[in-house]
Structure formats: C-alpha cells, structure tokens
Scaffold this motif. Structure first.
Motif, PDB file in Angstrom:
ATOM      1  N   ARG A 135       0.832  -1.204   0.000  1.00  0.00           N
ATOM      2  CA  ARG A 135       0.000   0.000   0.000  1.00  0.00           C
ATOM      3  C   ARG A 135       0.865   1.252   0.000  1.00  0.00           C
ATOM      4  O   ARG A 135       0.577   2.222  -0.699  1.00  0.00           O
ATOM      5  CB  ARG A 135      -0.923  -0.022   1.219  1.00  0.00           C
ATOM      6  N   GLN A 136       1.950   1.236   0.783  1.00  0.00           N
ATOM      7  CA  GLN A 136       2.846   2.394   0.818  1.00  0.00           C
ATOM      8  C   GLN A 136       3.553   2.580  -0.522  1.00  0.00           C
ATOM      9  O   GLN A 136       3.698   3.714  -1.015  1.00  0.00           O
ATOM     10  CB  GLN A 136       3.877   2.217   1.931  1.00  0.00           C
ATOM     11  N   SER A 137       3.958   1.489  -1.146  1.00  0.00           N
ATOM     12  CA  SER A 137       4.614   1.582  -2.456  1.00  0.00           C
ATOM     13  C   SER A 137       3.657   2.144  -3.507  1.00  0.00           C
ATOM     14  O   SER A 137       4.024   3.000  -4.324  1.00  0.00           O
ATOM     15  CB  SER A 137       5.118   0.200  -2.881  1.00  0.00           C
ATOM     16  N   TYR A 138       2.421   1.658  -3.470  1.00  0.00           N
ATOM     17  CA  TYR A 138       1.441   2.154  -4.438  1.00  0.00           C
ATOM     18  C   TYR A 138       1.142   3.634  -4.204  1.00  0.00           C
ATOM     19  O   TYR A 138       0.978   4.409  -5.153  1.00  0.00           O
ATOM     20  CB  TYR A 138       0.153   1.336  -4.340  1.00  0.00           C
ATOM     21  N   SER A 139       1.069   4.044  -2.943  1.00  0.00           N
ATOM     22  CA  SER A 139       0.818   5.450  -2.637  1.00  0.00           C
ATOM     23  C   SER A 139       1.956   6.330  -3.145  1.00  0.00           C
ATOM     24  O   SER A 139       1.721   7.409  -3.708  1.00  0.00           O
ATOM     25  CB  SER A 139       0.633   5.626  -1.132  1.00  0.00           C
ATOM     26  N   ASN A 140       3.210   5.864  -2.965  1.00  0.00           N
ATOM     27  CA  ASN A 140       4.349   6.633  -3.475  1.00  0.00           C
ATOM     28  C   ASN A 140       4.299   6.746  -5.000  1.00  0.00           C
ATOM     29  O   ASN A 140       4.558   7.807  -5.577  1.00  0.00           O
ATOM     30  CB  ASN A 140       5.656   5.978  -3.038  1.00  0.00           C
ATOM     31  N   TRP A 141       3.953   5.630  -5.649  1.00  0.00           N
ATOM     32  CA  TRP A 141       3.881   5.657  -7.114  1.00  0.00           C
ATOM     33  C   TRP A 141       2.778   6.598  -7.598  1.00  0.00           C
ATOM     34  O   TRP A 141       2.966   7.370  -8.538  1.00  0.00           O
ATOM     35  CB  TRP A 141       3.615   4.248  -7.643  1.00  0.00           C
ATOM     36  N   ALA A 142       1.615   6.555  -6.955  1.00  0.00           N
ATOM     37  CA  ALA A 142       0.506   7.418  -7.367  1.00  0.00           C
ATOM     38  C   ALA A 142       0.855   8.888  -7.171  1.00  0.00           C
ATOM     39  O   ALA A 142       0.545   9.738  -8.015  1.00  0.00           O
ATOM     40  CB  ALA A 142      -0.753   7.058  -6.579  1.00  0.00           C
ATOM     41  N   THR A 143       1.529   9.203  -6.063  1.00  0.00           N
ATOM     42  CA  THR A 143       1.920  10.598  -5.816  1.00  0.00           C
ATOM     43  C   THR A 143       2.914  11.082  -6.867  1.00  0.00           C
ATOM     44  O   THR A 143       2.792  12.189  -7.412  1.00  0.00           O
ATOM     45  CB  THR A 143       2.525  10.730  -4.419  1.00  0.00           C
ATOM     46  N   GLY A 144       3.916  10.262  -7.174  1.00  0.00           N
ATOM     47  CA  GLY A 144       4.890  10.647  -8.190  1.00  0.00           C
ATOM     48  C   GLY A 144       4.265  10.779  -9.568  1.00  0.00           C
ATOM     49  O   GLY A 144       4.598  11.698 -10.337  1.00  0.00           O
ATOM     50  N   ALA A 145       3.338   9.868  -9.896  1.00  0.00           N
ATOM     51  CA  ALA A 145       2.675   9.950 -11.199  1.00  0.00           C
ATOM     52  C   ALA A 145       1.857  11.230 -11.318  1.00  0.00           C
ATOM     53  O   ALA A 145       1.827  11.874 -12.379  1.00  0.00           O
ATOM     54  CB  ALA A 145       1.789   8.724 -11.407  1.00  0.00           C
ATOM     55  N   ALA A 146       1.184  11.626 -10.235  1.00  0.00           N
ATOM     56  CA  ALA A 146       0.405  12.866 -10.260  1.00  0.00           C
ATOM     57  C   ALA A 146       1.308  14.079 -10.453  1.00  0.00           C
ATOM     58  O   ALA A 146       0.974  15.017 -11.190  1.00  0.00           O
ATOM     59  CB  ALA A 146      -0.406  12.994  -8.975  1.00  0.00           C
ATOM     60  N   GLN A 147       2.472  14.076  -9.810  1.00  0.00           N
ATOM     61  CA  GLN A 147       3.403  15.196  -9.963  1.00  0.00           C
ATOM     62  C   GLN A 147       3.946  15.276 -11.391  1.00  0.00           C
ATOM     63  O   GLN A 147       4.035  16.365 -11.975  1.00  0.00           O
ATOM     64  CB  GLN A 147       4.547  15.043  -8.960  1.00  0.00           C
ATOM     65  N   VAL A 148       4.311  14.126 -11.951  1.00  0.00           N
ATOM     66  CA  VAL A 148       4.813  14.119 -13.330  1.00  0.00           C
ATOM     67  C   VAL A 148       3.728  14.578 -14.301  1.00  0.00           C
ATOM     68  O   VAL A 148       3.983  15.329 -15.259  1.00  0.00           O
ATOM     69  CB  VAL A 148       5.317  12.711 -13.697  1.00  0.00           C
ATOM     70  N   LEU A 149       2.494  14.158 -14.047  1.00  0.00           N
ATOM     71  CA  LEU A 149       1.391  14.562 -14.907  1.00  0.00           C
ATOM     72  C   LEU A 149       1.152  16.068 -14.831  1.00  0.00           C
ATOM     73  O   LEU A 149       0.927  16.731 -15.849  1.00  0.00           O
ATOM     74  CB  LEU A 149       0.124  13.808 -14.499  1.00  0.00           C
ATOM     75  N   ALA A 150       1.222  16.629 -13.627  1.00  0.00           N
ATOM     76  CA  ALA A 150       1.045  18.077 -13.475  1.00  0.00           C
ATOM     77  C   ALA A 150       2.159  18.837 -14.183  1.00  0.00           C
ATOM     78  O   ALA A 150       1.919  19.867 -14.838  1.00  0.00           O
ATOM     79  CB  ALA A 150       1.005  18.440 -11.992  1.00  0.00           C
ATOM     80  N   ALA A 151       3.397  18.338 -14.074  1.00  0.00           N
ATOM     81  CA  ALA A 151       4.510  18.998 -14.765  1.00  0.00           C
ATOM     82  C   ALA A 151       4.323  18.943 -16.280  1.00  0.00           C
ATOM     83  O   ALA A 151       4.609  19.914 -16.996  1.00  0.00           O
ATOM     84  CB  ALA A 151       5.824  18.334 -14.364  1.00  0.00           C
ATOM     85  N   GLY A 152       3.823  17.819 -16.784  1.00  0.00           N
ATOM     86  CA  GLY A 152       3.567  17.717 -18.219  1.00  0.00           C
ATOM     87  C   GLY A 152       2.496  18.692 -18.681  1.00  0.00           C
ATOM     88  O   GLY A 152       2.604  19.292 -19.757  1.00  0.00           O
ATOM     89  N   GLN A 153       1.467  18.874 -17.869  1.00  0.00           N
ATOM     90  CA  GLN A 153       0.427  19.838 -18.226  1.00  0.00           C
ATOM     91  C   GLN A 153       0.977  21.263 -18.258  1.00  0.00           C
ATOM     92  O   GLN A 153       0.638  22.056 -19.142  1.00  0.00           O
ATOM     93  CB  GLN A 153      -0.732  19.734 -17.234  1.00  0.00           C
ATOM     94  N   LEU A 154       1.844  21.598 -17.292  1.00  0.00           N
ATOM     95  CA  LEU A 154       2.446  22.937 -17.288  1.00  0.00           C
ATOM     96  C   LEU A 154       3.325  23.150 -18.518  1.00  0.00           C
ATOM     97  O   LEU A 154       3.310  24.228 -19.130  1.00  0.00           O
ATOM     98  CB  LEU A 154       3.265  23.127 -16.010  1.00  0.00           C
ATOM     99  N   GLN A 155       4.083  22.138 -18.894  1.00  0.00           N
ATOM    100  CA  GLN A 155       4.911  22.255 -20.093  1.00  0.00           C
ATOM    101  C   GLN A 155       4.053  22.435 -21.348  1.00  0.00           C
ATOM    102  O   GLN A 155       4.400  23.212 -22.246  1.00  0.00           O
ATOM    103  CB  GLN A 155       5.796  21.016 -20.230  1.00  0.00           C
ATOM    104  N   GLU A 156       2.938  21.736 -21.391  1.00  0.00           N
ATOM    105  CA  GLU A 156       2.046  21.886 -22.544  1.00  0.00           C
ATOM    106  C   GLU A 156       1.470  23.292 -22.617  1.00  0.00           C
ATOM    107  O   GLU A 156       1.378  23.893 -23.695  1.00  0.00           O
ATOM    108  CB  GLU A 156       0.918  20.858 -22.453  1.00  0.00           C
ATOM    109  N   LEU A 157       1.096  23.850 -21.462  1.00  0.00           N
ATOM    110  CA  LEU A 157       0.583  25.220 -21.447  1.00  0.00           C
ATOM    111  C   LEU A 157       1.655  26.219 -21.872  1.00  0.00           C
ATOM    112  O   LEU A 157       1.381  27.171 -22.618  1.00  0.00           O
ATOM    113  CB  LEU A 157       0.062  25.561 -20.049  1.00  0.00           C
TER     114      LEU A 157
END
Length: 258
Positions: free
Chosen positions: A94-116
């Motif tokens: 559960r902790q590993s999955y939570s870390n992965w989900a948090t990192g994926a959300a951060q990478v996704l947000a950074a990608g959206q900012l780059q697209e903008l």
C-alpha cells in the motif's frame, strides 16, 4: 427401442395400478391417506420465523473505464483508482502504491504545465509573425539615417493624408453631381408639366369651359428655386461638369420640343 413394449407390459400391470390407487387414497377414496401422502411428498417448510420477503434489486453492471485520451482523463482515473486499489494491498504494498501514485500525479502536473507553456510560446511566435508582416518599409536597400527616416515617414503620412482628402473630395463631388442631375431631371419634368398645364388652360378658356381646380395652381420648377445652392459646386467642378451640362441642356431642349 425394441424392449419398450415388454417394459410397458411389466410396469402397467393390473395389480400394480390397483395397488398404486389404493396407497394414494384415490380408490377406494380415503382422505386421510391422501393427506398423509401430501404431507410426505410436499416441500419442507422453513422452521425459522416467517417474515415478509423483500424483493431483491439486480446489481448494476459496473462501467468499464475507457482508455484515457487527455491529461485530465488520466488524472481523474488516477484519483479514482488511488482510492480503491490500496484497500486490497498489504501495508508495504500500500505504501509503495501510494508513493507511485503521488509521483505519477506530480509528473502529470509537470507535463500539463509544459504543454501550457508550449501553447503560450506558439501563440507569441504567431503574433510576432503577424506584427512583422505589418511593418512599414521606408526604402529598399542602402543606408538610412534617423533624420532621413523621420522625414520619409512624415512625407508618407502627408501623402496618405492627401490621398484620403482627395478621395473624400471625389466622393463629395460625385454625390453633388448626382444630386444636381436628379434635380435637373425633376426640373425638366416640372417645366414639361407646366407647359402642358398652360396649354390645357388655354384650350379650355378658348372653348369657354370651366377650368378644373387641379389646373389652376402653377407647377413650380424645383431647379429654378434651388439653382443657387449648386452654383458654387458647379464652379468648383469646372472641367468635369462641362460635358454633363451640355448633355443635360440637350435633354432639356429635346423635352421642350415634345
């Protein structure tokens, strides 16, 4: 298939049928025997407390998550599964999955900012191209000093103002000439109608007949009453109005001879 007749003869014997009727209470008729057989072969009743049977509602089919095609859809799916999937995991997983989900959300947000940012840069480049295409060119080739550039700009501005003034004057002159032509045509028609009126009055007077009221009032000439308004314009028109005035006088002379 060939043994069926023999089986039927051995099964449906007279003694077997009479015995079955007697044991079922059919013949001779026996209500007690029939009720006893009903209790034996009927379905067993539940021994627990009897209550109202509640209708069961069918469970709805779960909607299958579609394949995401936008960053927003990916973010929504990530949030949805982050709330549901970790429940089935153990503590380390559960902790590993939570870390992965948090990192994926951060990478996704950074990608959206780059697209903008990329969209903003493309829009700036597009706007700069439009502005570059609209620049004024003072001369082609050669050196140009600042004083000469200002002088050329002033000359071009003055030339542009002269062109605009000439175009405005030309439009005003055209409108004035058109109004004069319309007035001249109206004057021709008025003078023609006045001559016909006088001719009719003279004929009626000669014959000694009464003059109708519509023939008593003279028809005024609109060109004669407003000729002074266009006198200055005709002088300003000069050469351009010469040909038109000759044509108009010819039309008037022709109408007078009609």
């Amino acid at each position: 298939m060939g043994d069926f007749p023999q089986i039927r003869e051995q099964t449906f014997k007279e003694s077997t049928i009479i015995s079955a009727f007697r044991k079922a209470g059919i013949w001779p008729i026996s209500c007690n025997t029939a009720l006893e057989k009903v209790r034996i072969y009927s379905q067993p009743t539940p021994t627990g407390p009897i209550g109202p049977i509640e209708p069961t509602t069918p469970s709805l089919l779960q909607v299958i998550t579609p394949i995401p095609t936008t960053a927003q859809a990916v973010e929504q799916g990530l949030q949805r599964w982050s709330r549901r999937v970790p429940e089935a995991f153990s503590s380390p997983s559960r902790q590993s999955y939570s870390n992965w989900a948090t990192g994926a959300a951060q990478v996704l947000a950074a990608g959206q900012l780059q697209e903008l940012d990329l969209r903003a840069i493309r829009q700036q480049v597009k706007n700069s191209k439009k502005k570059r295409g609209g620049r004024r060119r003072l001369q082609v080739g050669g050196e140009l000093r600042a004083s000469e550039a200002h002088e050329l700009i002033a000359q071009k501005a003055e030339l542009q103002a002269q062109k605009l003034a000439a175009a405005k004057a030309r439009k005003e002159s055209q409108a004035l000439n058109q109004a004069r032509k319309q007035l001249h045509r109206a004057g021709i028609e008025a003078r023609k109608a006045e001559r016909l009126r006088k001719k009719s009055v003279a004929q009626l007077t000669k014959l000694g007949l009464p003059i109708p009221p519509e023939l008593e009032d003279p028809i005024t000439d609109p060109e004669a009453s407003s000729g002074s308004e266009y006198e200055s314009a005709s002088e300003g028109g000069g050469r351009g109005g010469g040909c038109g005035s000759g044509r108009e006088s010819a039309l008037e002379s022709e109408s007078e001879w009609e």
